[in-house]
Write a protein that holds these residues in place. Structure first.
Motif, PDB file in Angstrom:
ATOM      1  N   CYS A 112       0.834  -1.210   0.000  1.00 29.70           N
ATOM      2  CA  CYS A 112       0.000   0.000   0.000  1.00 29.70           C
ATOM      3  C   CYS A 112       0.865   1.256   0.000  1.00 29.70           C
ATOM      4  O   CYS A 112       0.591   2.216  -0.739  1.00 29.70           O
ATOM      5  N   LEU A 113       1.897   1.253   0.842  1.00 28.04           N
ATOM      6  CA  LEU A 113       2.782   2.419   0.922  1.00 28.04           C
ATOM      7  C   LEU A 113       3.564   2.603  -0.376  1.00 28.04           C
ATOM      8  O   LEU A 113       3.777   3.730  -0.823  1.00 28.04           O
ATOM      9  N   SER A 114       3.976   1.483  -0.973  1.00 30.84           N
ATOM     10  CA  SER A 114       4.685   1.556  -2.259  1.00 30.84           C
ATOM     11  C   SER A 114       3.771   2.119  -3.346  1.00 30.84           C
ATOM     12  O   SER A 114       4.185   2.956  -4.155  1.00 30.84           O
ATOM     13  N   HIS A 115       2.527   1.669  -3.344  1.00 29.92           N
ATOM     14  CA  HIS A 115       1.549   2.171  -4.323  1.00 29.92           C
ATOM     15  C   HIS A 115       1.306   3.664  -4.113  1.00 29.92           C
ATOM     16  O   HIS A 115       1.163   4.433  -5.076  1.00 29.92           O
ATOM     17  N   LYS A 116       1.272   4.081  -2.850  1.00 30.76           N
ATOM     18  CA  LYS A 116       1.013   5.488  -2.531  1.00 30.76           C
ATOM     19  C   LYS A 116       2.152   6.387  -2.991  1.00 30.76           C
ATOM     20  O   LYS A 116       1.935   7.571  -3.331  1.00 30.76           O
ATOM     21  N   ASN A 117       3.361   5.845  -3.031  1.00 23.97           N
ATOM     22  CA  ASN A 117       4.538   6.637  -3.409  1.00 23.97           C
ATOM     23  C   ASN A 117       4.820   6.642  -4.902  1.00 23.97           C
ATOM     24  O   ASN A 117       5.781   7.265  -5.345  1.00 23.97           O
ATOM     25  N   GLN A 118       4.007   5.943  -5.677  1.00 22.80           N
ATOM     26  CA  GLN A 118       4.209   5.929  -7.131  1.00 22.80           C
ATOM     27  C   GLN A 118       3.937   7.307  -7.732  1.00 22.80           C
ATOM     28  O   GLN A 118       3.106   8.066  -7.242  1.00 22.80           O
ATOM     29  N   ARG A 119       4.644   7.589  -8.814  1.00 17.91           N
ATOM     30  CA  ARG A 119       4.465   8.866  -9.518  1.00 17.91           C
ATOM     31  C   ARG A 119       3.096   8.890 -10.199  1.00 17.91           C
ATOM     32  O   ARG A 119       2.802   8.067 -11.048  1.00 17.91           O
ATOM     33  N   THR A 120       2.255   9.848  -9.810  1.00 22.16           N
ATOM     34  CA  THR A 120       0.932   9.965 -10.417  1.00 22.16           C
ATOM     35  C   THR A 120       0.353  11.353 -10.176  1.00 22.16           C
ATOM     36  O   THR A 120       0.696  12.015  -9.187  1.00 22.16           O
ATOM     37  N   ARG A 121      -0.532  11.760 -11.080  1.00 25.29           N
ATOM     38  CA  ARG A 121      -1.260  13.011 -10.907  1.00 25.29           C
ATOM     39  C   ARG A 121      -2.703  12.747 -10.459  1.00 25.29           C
ATOM     40  O   ARG A 121      -3.490  13.681 -10.304  1.00 25.29           O
TER      41      ARG A 121
END
Length: 563
Positions: A112-121
């Motif tokens: 979850c934390l890794s997904h949250k830190n992904q580059r996205t707008r």
């Protein structure tokens, strides 16, 4: 001849310089389901999550209930919800008993934390406000235009794909954006310095183009460009898995932009006229090539294409797992003469196309068997499948034949309402009440009935029926409110008051509660859509299995879909 030879040699040298040997690191593990080797829930993971969430609301402190809800959220790739479940369980002191399950919960938290830190707008306030406006039907995400640093007037999905924003892309698809819509007619950019995008380009083509161009940049600046490149490759793979068209070809603009330095590079690399299928090997992703091959035939797509909710699961393992009578696809006529294409069921997480509520499709009309919504990805519109009762098929065929031979004239919109009201006043409500012997409409005053329809006006009127078993719940509630509001307006226009008004309102009020279809039963629903419908025709409902069995000899003759 010498100058042409020099130009050709120069282009060959440039082509050699521009070509890259960089390979994508995106692996199949990004698309393999974490519980692939475990038994599939009976009705699919979407239904499993819905049941798990319902159980969690009633029993939040049981470890097995918490773990079940967390597992379902992970299976559906709903990382925000998963983190919320884990955090709330820890704050309440809930401890998972099994050591392996505790380790899994810890692993899911890290994911979850890794997904949250992904580059996205996708989480930017401006983008979130755009999503909210789309849900309220204030804008269309298919035609909303965005400017990139190179191209003007990209659609939202093209923008996400070209920039390798995986989370934004999956969020847009979940909101019902069409995959193969080109949006070439959109021109809202005021920046004349930007290039026109390739005509006829789709989101998949833009993702592949981005990967082709970014691949060379990775070779020069690995740290800066690797994440963007991998995002573009992942977007391309996911679009293929969602059913996007891989035969779209790369074309040049017809104006002066075709002679720009950017498009000169495209021509040197000999990408013009090639399809996504042909360009895939040059992206450096073997997985993209394999995915296109795996999804090559119509049968492969029907079995493997992913649900549009973002779970990366095939439809039958996700939201269509519990559909018994409805399919997750519909064969349709393609844009070329004689061709066929597949229209996939509209996104279950988008606002319901019935527009009667603010609910998502899955929580509104998803299980409605008489009216289904499919996505026509090429033209960005709904393909509605209505199941016509058998006893009406012959009538409809005759009607269309008469229209074809000009034997009848279609009434204009402003002519329909006066004609219907005049007929009702003259002949009564026998035709309306004949829908079923349980109907009480025949006891209503035809003048009041017609007057209520006139209050609604040309655009809003409808014929109310009290045996409304086949009307979906959201539409039924909306119709009831509209009818009863018009009834009050009729009484006002007629100057009715006191006991006379009360009598008219009591007799002609629309109720959302339907009677049991068994002629020998007097029960009426106490909750909207409480009774179960006939599983063959869906046009009658019974309070119990016993009533259904008792009424079968009568209903068998009228069952609309029975042979």
């Amino acid at each position: 001849k010498k100058s042409r030879r020099r130009a050709n040699n120069k282009n060959k040298r440039l082509e050699e310089l521009l070509r890259s040997t960089v390979a994508s690191h995106t692996s199949e593990s990004s698309f393999v389901h974490p519980f692939e080797n475990e038994p599939l829930p009976t009705s699919g993971w979407a239904k499993e999550q819905r049941d798990a969430e319902r159980e969690l609301r009633h029993d939040r402190d049981r470890p097995d209930v918490v773990f079940r809800a967390a597992k379902a959220a992970r299976a559906m790739r709903q990382f925000d919800r998963l983190l919320q479940i884990i955090d709330k369980a820890e704050s309440r002191g809930v401890t998972i008993d099994d050591a392996d399950d505790r380790a899994l919960m810890q692993k899911w938290r890290e994911e979850c934390l890794s997904h949250k830190n992904q580059r996205t707008r996708a989480n930017e306030p401006r983008v979130q406000s755009l999503f909210s406006a789309a849900v309220k039907d204030e804008i269309s995400l298919d035609t909303a235009a965005f400017d990139d640093i190179e191209f003007s007037n990209l659609s939202a999905l093209q923008y996400a794909a070209y920039n390798g924003d995986v989370q934004l892309l999956e969020r847009l698809v979940g909101l019902g954006v069409a995959l193969d819509y080109c949006a070439d007619d959109v021109d809202t950019s005021s920046n004349s310095m930007l290039l026109k995008k390739p005509p006829g380009s789709t989101a998949l083509l833009m993702a592949v183009l981005g990967a082709l161009l970014c691949r060379r940049n990775v070779e020069d600046e690995e740290t800066k460009w690797r994440e963007v490149y991998e995002g573009e490759v992942e977007c391309a793979i996911q679009l293929v898995r969602l059913g996007a068209n891989v035969d779209v070809q790369f074309n040049l603009p017809s104006d002066g932009d075709a002679n720009s330095e950017f498009y000169k590079v495209i021509k040197i690399m000999k990408w013009v006229g090639k399809s996504v299928r042909e360009l895939a090997p040059e992206t450096g992703s073997e997985l993209l090539v394999q995915t296109i091959e795996s999804f090559s035939s119509a049968n492969d797509k029907i079995q493997l294409v992913n649900c549009r909710c973002g779970s990366r699961l095939p439809w039958k393992k996700c939201h269509s797992g519990k559909l018994s009578t409805n399919q997750h696809y519909k064969m349709a006529t393609g844009s070329q003469q004689g061709s066929k294409k597949i229209n996939w069921k509209y996104s279950p997480t988008a606002r319901c196309p019935c527009m009667n509520t603010q609910k998502i499709y899955y929580k509104c009309c998803w299980d409605e068997p008489l009216k289904e919504y499919f996505q026509d990805d090429e033209v960005a519109r709904f393909d509605v499948l209505r199941k016509v009762p058998r006893h009406l098929e012959t009538m409809l065929q005759q009607y269309h034949e008469n229209r074809r031979q000009n034997r009848i004239r279609d009434l204009e919109l402003h002519e329909i309402l006066p004609s219907m009201c005049a007929y009702i006043r003259k002949h009564g409500l026998g035709d309306v009440s004949n829908a079923h012997p349980k109907s009480k409409i025949g006891t209503w005053d035809p003048n009041v009935y017609a007057g209520i329809m006139e209050i609604m006006g040309d655009d809003e009127f409808f014929q109310w029926k009290d045996v409304h078993w086949n009307i979906p719940k959201p539409e039924l509630l909306k119709r009831v409110a509209e009818w009863n509001e018009a009834l009050e307006g009729y009484c006002d226009n007629e100057g009715l008051d006191g006991s006379e008004r009360e009598e008219v309102i009591e007799l002609h009020t629309a109720s959302p509660f339907a009677p049991c279809a068994n002629l020998n039963c007097t029960k009426v629903e106490t909750k909207v859509k409480e009774f179960s419908r006939c599983s063959i025709c869906f046009h009658v409902a019974y309070c119990s299995r016993a009533c259904s069995k008792e009424d079968y000899p009568f209903h068998k003759k009228r069952c609309l879909f029975a042979r």
